[in-house]
Design a protein around this motif. Sequence first.
Motif, short mmCIF file in Angstrom:
data_model
loop_
_atom_site.label_atom_id
_atom_site.label_comp_id
_atom_site.label_asym_id
_atom_site.label_seq_id
_atom_site.Cartn_x
_atom_site.Cartn_y
_atom_site.Cartn_z
N PHE A 36 0.84 -1.20 0.00
CA PHE A 36 0.00 0.00 0.00
C PHE A 36 0.87 1.25 0.00
CE2 PHE A 36 -2.50 3.34 2.00
CZ PHE A 36 -3.72 3.24 1.35
N ARG A 39 2.62 1.74 -3.22
CA ARG A 39 1.68 1.82 -4.35
C ARG A 39 1.84 0.63 -5.32
NH1 ARG A 39 -0.66 7.04 -4.24
NH2 ARG A 39 0.56 8.50 -3.00
N LEU A 41 -0.16 -2.26 -4.92
CA LEU A 41 -1.26 -3.16 -4.58
C LEU A 41 -1.67 -4.06 -5.74
CD1 LEU A 41 -3.51 -0.77 -2.49
CD2 LEU A 41 -2.10 -2.64 -1.66
N TRP A 46 -3.39 -7.43 -4.62
CA TRP A 46 -4.34 -6.83 -3.67
C TRP A 46 -5.41 -6.07 -4.44
CZ3 TRP A 46 -3.94 -8.56 1.07
CH2 TRP A 46 -2.70 -8.97 1.55
N SER A 51 -9.08 -0.70 -1.08
CA SER A 51 -8.14 -1.76 -0.75
C SER A 51 -8.01 -2.02 0.75
CB SER A 51 -6.78 -1.49 -1.37
OG SER A 51 -6.31 -0.23 -0.99
N ALA A 52 -7.84 -0.98 1.55
CA ALA A 52 -7.66 -1.18 2.99
C ALA A 52 -8.93 -1.76 3.61
CB ALA A 52 -7.27 0.12 3.68
#
Length: 129
Positions: A36, A39, A41, A46, A51-52
């Motif tokens: 994350f 950058r 992901l 992911w 995303s989180a």
Amino acid sequence: MKEHIPGEIIRKQMAIVDEQTEERLDQLLQSFLKDFKERNLQENGWPKNLSAYTASKVAVSTYTRILAEKYPTSCINCVRPGFAKTDINFNTGIVSVEEGAKGPVMLALLPGGIPTGLFYEQTNPSTFE
């Protein structure tokens, strides 16, 4: 889980509870955090959007199964109540607060503490995948 986590390796790591431990899950989430920040992901499997949020929800599902295995005499489940109309989302949800509360209340009142280690969509058992 496939629609939430695009990377097959990550999905497998979260799906196989027999080989999963709290430490391994923590390492996987640390790799998410690193990707994350850097950058990376999408390149590393992911989710790109939300995303989180998405990674945290999938991790909670995995952790639920880890805890259920670790403490078999306890009733440990997780539930997705649905997108409820609340102040936090400016009432843009699609289900009422009362409807969203049905699943968590049902699980809290399970007789005899069974079943355990499951994921529920509102009040219905679902799969982790």
